[in-house]
Design an enzyme around this catalytic site. Structure first.
Site, PDB file in Angstrom:
ATOM      1  N   ARG A 142       1.002   1.644   4.528  1.00 47.24           N
ATOM      2  CA  ARG A 142       0.118   0.595   4.018  1.00 47.24           C
ATOM      3  C   ARG A 142       0.940  -0.485   3.330  1.00 47.24           C
ATOM      4  O   ARG A 142       0.944  -1.636   3.733  1.00 47.24           O
ATOM      5  CB  ARG A 142      -0.889   1.199   3.047  1.00 47.24           C
ATOM      6  CG  ARG A 142      -1.722   0.181   2.330  1.00 47.24           C
ATOM      7  CD  ARG A 142      -2.907   0.804   1.626  1.00 47.24           C
ATOM      8  NE  ARG A 142      -3.773   1.468   2.587  1.00 47.24           N
ATOM      9  CZ  ARG A 142      -4.507   2.553   2.313  1.00 47.24           C
ATOM     10  NH1 ARG A 142      -4.470   3.088   1.116  1.00 47.24           N
ATOM     11  NH2 ARG A 142      -5.270   3.090   3.232  1.00 47.24           N
ATOM     12  N   TYR A 143       1.615  -0.124   2.267  1.00 50.11           N
ATOM     13  CA  TYR A 143       2.459  -1.096   1.569  1.00 50.11           C
ATOM     14  C   TYR A 143       3.750  -1.248   2.377  1.00 50.11           C
ATOM     15  O   TYR A 143       4.178  -0.336   3.090  1.00 50.11           O
ATOM     16  CB  TYR A 143       2.782  -0.599   0.164  1.00 50.11           C
ATOM     17  CG  TYR A 143       1.561  -0.313  -0.681  1.00 50.11           C
ATOM     18  CD1 TYR A 143       0.882  -1.345  -1.324  1.00 50.11           C
ATOM     19  CD2 TYR A 143       1.085   0.982  -0.838  1.00 50.11           C
ATOM     20  CE1 TYR A 143      -0.238  -1.087  -2.106  1.00 50.11           C
ATOM     21  CE2 TYR A 143      -0.026   1.249  -1.614  1.00 50.11           C
ATOM     22  CZ  TYR A 143      -0.687   0.217  -2.249  1.00 50.11           C
ATOM     23  OH  TYR A 143      -1.792   0.484  -3.009  1.00 50.11           O
ATOM     24  N   ARG A 146       6.641   1.433   1.374  1.00 53.95           N
ATOM     25  CA  ARG A 146       6.291   2.828   1.103  1.00 53.95           C
ATOM     26  C   ARG A 146       5.489   3.417   2.258  1.00 53.95           C
ATOM     27  O   ARG A 146       4.767   2.689   2.937  1.00 53.95           O
ATOM     28  CB  ARG A 146       5.397   2.924  -0.152  1.00 53.95           C
ATOM     29  CG  ARG A 146       6.130   2.936  -1.450  1.00 53.95           C
ATOM     30  CD  ARG A 146       5.267   2.339  -2.553  1.00 53.95           C
ATOM     31  NE  ARG A 146       5.250   0.898  -2.454  1.00 53.95           N
ATOM     32  CZ  ARG A 146       4.398   0.106  -3.103  1.00 53.95           C
ATOM     33  NH1 ARG A 146       3.478   0.619  -3.867  1.00 53.95           N
ATOM     34  NH2 ARG A 146       4.466  -1.206  -2.961  1.00 53.95           N
ATOM     35  N   CYS A 155      -4.597  23.341   0.242  1.00 54.99           N
ATOM     36  CA  CYS A 155      -4.377  23.288  -1.211  1.00 54.99           C
ATOM     37  C   CYS A 155      -4.651  24.687  -1.741  1.00 54.99           C
ATOM     38  O   CYS A 155      -5.401  25.447  -1.129  1.00 54.99           O
ATOM     39  CB  CYS A 155      -5.335  22.329  -1.889  1.00 54.99           C
ATOM     40  SG  CYS A 155      -5.239  20.662  -1.230  1.00 54.99           S
ATOM     41  N   CYS A 159     -10.256  20.736  -5.005  1.00 56.51           N
ATOM     42  CA  CYS A 159     -10.931  19.962  -6.048  1.00 56.51           C
ATOM     43  C   CYS A 159     -12.227  19.427  -5.460  1.00 56.51           C
ATOM     44  O   CYS A 159     -12.228  18.832  -4.372  1.00 56.51           O
ATOM     45  CB  CYS A 159     -10.065  18.793  -6.479  1.00 56.51           C
ATOM     46  SG  CYS A 159      -8.395  19.284  -6.878  1.00 56.51           S
ATOM     47  N   CYS A 162     -12.119  15.693  -4.474  1.00 55.16           N
ATOM     48  CA  CYS A 162     -10.960  15.257  -3.673  1.00 55.16           C
ATOM     49  C   CYS A 162     -11.265  14.006  -2.850  1.00 55.16           C
ATOM     50  O   CYS A 162     -12.311  13.902  -2.215  1.00 55.16           O
ATOM     51  CB  CYS A 162     -10.556  16.395  -2.737  1.00 55.16           C
ATOM     52  SG  CYS A 162      -9.161  15.943  -1.697  1.00 55.16           S
ATOM     53  N   ARG A 164      -9.597  13.264  -0.235  1.00 51.42           N
ATOM     54  CA  ARG A 164      -9.395  13.603   1.193  1.00 51.42           C
ATOM     55  C   ARG A 164     -10.242  14.807   1.582  1.00 51.42           C
ATOM     56  O   ARG A 164      -9.789  15.712   2.277  1.00 51.42           O
ATOM     57  CB  ARG A 164      -7.909  13.859   1.474  1.00 51.42           C
ATOM     58  CG  ARG A 164      -7.057  12.639   1.290  1.00 51.42           C
ATOM     59  CD  ARG A 164      -5.762  12.635   2.082  1.00 51.42           C
ATOM     60  NE  ARG A 164      -5.010  11.456   1.690  1.00 51.42           N
ATOM     61  CZ  ARG A 164      -3.971  11.468   0.862  1.00 51.42           C
ATOM     62  NH1 ARG A 164      -3.505  12.618   0.411  1.00 51.42           N
ATOM     63  NH2 ARG A 164      -3.372  10.347   0.525  1.00 51.42           N
ATOM     64  N   ASP A 323     -12.873   7.263  -5.841  1.00 52.10           N
ATOM     65  CA  ASP A 323     -13.027   6.573  -4.556  1.00 52.10           C
ATOM     66  C   ASP A 323     -14.454   6.731  -4.019  1.00 52.10           C
ATOM     67  O   ASP A 323     -15.157   7.672  -4.370  1.00 52.10           O
ATOM     68  CB  ASP A 323     -12.040   7.146  -3.534  1.00 52.10           C
ATOM     69  CG  ASP A 323     -10.604   6.768  -3.875  1.00 52.10           C
ATOM     70  OD1 ASP A 323     -10.398   5.738  -4.539  1.00 52.10           O
ATOM     71  OD2 ASP A 323      -9.694   7.517  -3.478  1.00 52.10           O
ATOM     72  N   ASP A 360      -8.680   1.973  -6.290  1.00 54.45           N
ATOM     73  CA  ASP A 360      -8.047   1.981  -4.962  1.00 54.45           C
ATOM     74  C   ASP A 360      -9.068   1.343  -4.018  1.00 54.45           C
ATOM     75  O   ASP A 360     -10.118   1.928  -3.735  1.00 54.45           O
ATOM     76  CB  ASP A 360      -7.698   3.424  -4.550  1.00 54.45           C
ATOM     77  CG  ASP A 360      -6.417   3.482  -3.743  1.00 54.45           C
ATOM     78  OD1 ASP A 360      -6.008   2.426  -3.223  1.00 54.45           O
ATOM     79  OD2 ASP A 360      -5.827   4.568  -3.629  1.00 54.45           O
ATOM     80  N   LYS A 367      -4.119  -0.355  -4.484  1.00 54.51           N
ATOM     81  CA  LYS A 367      -4.519  -0.181  -5.886  1.00 54.51           C
ATOM     82  C   LYS A 367      -4.637  -1.525  -6.594  1.00 54.51           C
ATOM     83  O   LYS A 367      -3.699  -2.315  -6.578  1.00 54.51           O
ATOM     84  CB  LYS A 367      -3.495   0.698  -6.605  1.00 54.51           C
ATOM     85  CG  LYS A 367      -3.404   2.087  -6.019  1.00 54.51           C
ATOM     86  CD  LYS A 367      -2.275   2.872  -6.628  1.00 54.51           C
ATOM     87  CE  LYS A 367      -1.955   4.084  -5.788  1.00 54.51           C
ATOM     88  NZ  LYS A 367      -1.279   3.747  -4.499  1.00 54.51           N
TER      89      LYS A 367
HETATM   90  S1  SF4 Z   1      -7.181  16.382  -4.970  1.00 52.42           S
HETATM   91 FE1  SF4 Z   1      -7.551  17.091  -2.843  1.00 52.42          FE
HETATM   92  S2  SF4 Z   1      -5.532  17.132  -1.924  1.00 52.42           S
HETATM   93 FE2  SF4 Z   1      -5.226  17.087  -4.135  1.00 52.42          FE
HETATM   94  S3  SF4 Z   1      -5.059  19.228  -4.745  1.00 52.42           S
HETATM   95 FE3  SF4 Z   1      -7.195  18.634  -4.999  1.00 52.42          FE
HETATM   96  S4  SF4 Z   1      -8.147  19.208  -3.076  1.00 52.42           S
HETATM   97 FE4  SF4 Z   1      -5.971  19.177  -2.718  1.00 52.42          FE
END
Ligand code: SF4
Length: 459
Positions: A142-143, A146, A155, A159, A162, A164, A323, A360, A367
């Site tokens: 993207r940038y 980077r 994971c 989370c 998350c 993603r 997000d 973001d 960002k």
């Molecule tokens: S935020 Fe998403 S990618 Fe990061 S540790 Fe938690 S579940 Fe995994």
């Protein structure tokens, strides 16, 4: 799911030491653990500090979750949630929970919520459009300088907030050697990329040898100067930070690590020890926090988090506005809340403890820093700024040679007088600092003032 915590979790919380919690066995028996072999947590307690044991024994099903939260309600709906967005909670992270309901920040971040399947239309699976910025599968460019490598979809803990969610945990898999070669080739052909961020999923859930293979591939590209790893492992699986891992990582300097602490409750002894190990290996640590409703949308919570991070040698780096991703509506806060938090932090804690609050941007905009307003007015000759106390000050631009009017209080200035150089400051009354100044002024006699230049050298 408002209910009291089961004893097992309470005991685990008390036993956050490097030793496996020996009381767990007693607490779970006989009601929740009739025999030693019936629940994973009853087995092999000596392996508590073994990260692979923690991963093998993650809470992944509602039946397992019910061992912690026996009166788990809405199971049918929750089952639908975890079929869409998988659940995984390490025994360690479960032990950080203090109350088994959504008022506990760790519970809220790790235990599924039926609200995850109710999305307003503004949310999408990939709001940052990472997929559209992938010139080769797994690499987001993207940038200009980077690139971000999605190394794995796994994971240790998923989370609930998350960004993603579309990929995290849907298949627990890592980037293949063939894909890695494509990434390497792209980096060779794009020497403008000097900084590669390894992300996922959580790259530190991979084996040491797989991580090393990836690092050495990246290091084989001469233009890649800096490698960064984004990981939540120090927070949710701190025993993963082994001596072997750290000794391997430090062969690939300059290597930076960004962690993801969201609440001071996560800064346990184990988490801090994991960070210390990484810092001792010369790996600079930053932290990326996500602003989450009911978790950390409180200036004082963020202050405690930032102070705790600094004590842990982790620099607060970003606070992200949540997000616009599907499944997280119940976590979203207003942008105004982030500004309020930033206003609270400035002047109260050291600049080193203040992260940058960013949105973001959707559509891959990157960002965008969002700050309270500190520039109050401007003219060709002066900029009027305010500080955290409400002091207004006039900053003369280069080449301005007129003297500001002395004694602004007498001049009764306003912002216009500051902007035009007719006054230099408007002081707030009765702040702590002003009160202190008054006392200092009163104590200081004219004789002492005469010696003022010597004050630094007093015995
Ligand atoms: S935020 Fe998403 S990618 Fe990061 S540790 Fe938690 S579940 Fe995994």
């Amino acid at each position: 799911m408002e209910q009291h915590i089961q004893p097992v979790v309470a005991e685990l919380t008390e036993e956050q030491s490097s030793e496996p919690p020996s009381t767990m066995r007693a607490v779970q028996s006989p009601s929740s653990c009739p025999t030693e072999n019936e629940t994973p947590l009853c087995k092999k307690l000596s392996q508590w500090n073994d990260w692979r044991w923690q991963i093998r024994n993650r809470i992944r099903s509602l039946d397992q979750l019910a061992q912690y939260v026996p009166s788990l309600s809405a199971r049918h709906e929750l089952q639908k949630v975890i079929e869409k967005y998988p659940m995984a909670i390490t025994p360690y992270y479960a032990s950080v929970i203090q109350r088994a309901d959504m008022s506990d920040p760790v519970f809220r971040m790790s235990v599924p919520n039926i609200q995850e399947v109710f999305d307003p239309p503004c949310l999408t699976d990939d709001p940052l459009e990472e997929h559209q910025d992938m010139p080769v599968p797994g690499l987001v460019h993207r940038y200009r300088d980077r690139a971000l490598l999605i190394a794995t979809t796994m994971c240790s803990m998923y989370c609930r907030h998350c960004t993603r969610k579309r990929i995290a945990g849907t298949r627990e898999t890592a980037i293949s050697a063939r894909r890695m070669r494509q990434v390497q080739e792209y980096l060779f052909n794009h020497p403008e990329i000097t900084d590669v961020i390894i992300s996922g999923g959580d790259p530190l859930t991979m084996s040491d040898s797989a991580i090393e293979a990836m690092l050495s591939t990246l290091r084989s590209v001469p233009s890649v100067q800096v490698i960064r790893i984004g990981t939540r492992v120090p927070v949710v699986l701190p025993m993963r930070i082994t001596d072997e891992l750290v000794n391997m990582l430090k062969k690939y300097h300059p290597l930076w690590i960004n962690t993801h602490f969201n609440h001071p409750q996560e800064l346990t002894e184990e988490a801090r020890a994991a960070c210390a190990k990484l810092a001792d290996a010369g790996i600079p640590l930053g932290n990326q926090t996500v602003l989450l409703r009911g978790v950390n949308d409180d200036p004082q919570v963020i202050e405690r988090l930032c102070r705790g991070l600094i004590r842990t040698r982790v620099r607060p780096y970003y606070i992200y506005q949540c997000d616009l991703v599907r499944g997280v509506e119940h976590f979203r806060t207003s942008v105004r809340k982030g500004i309020e938090i930033m206003e609270y932090l400035r002047g109260r804690v050291s600049g080193i403890a203040i992260p940058t609050f960013v949105v973001d941007a959707p559509h891959g905009g990157g960002k965008i820093p969002v700050l309270p307003t500190y520039v109050v007015s401007m003219s060709p000759t002066h900029t009027v700024l305010r500080n955290y106390e409400g002091l207004l000050v006039s900053y003369p631009e280069p080449g301005v040679d007129s003297e500001p009017a002395a004694g602004s209080a007498k001049a009764e200035p306003g912002v216009w007088e500051l902007a035009s150089g007719k006054a230099d400051v408007i002081l707030p009354a009765h702040t702590q600092r002003m009160n202190r100044r008054e006392k200092i002024g009163a104590r200081r006699s004219s004789a002492v003032q005469a010696e003022a230049t010597g004050y630094l050298f007093d015995a």
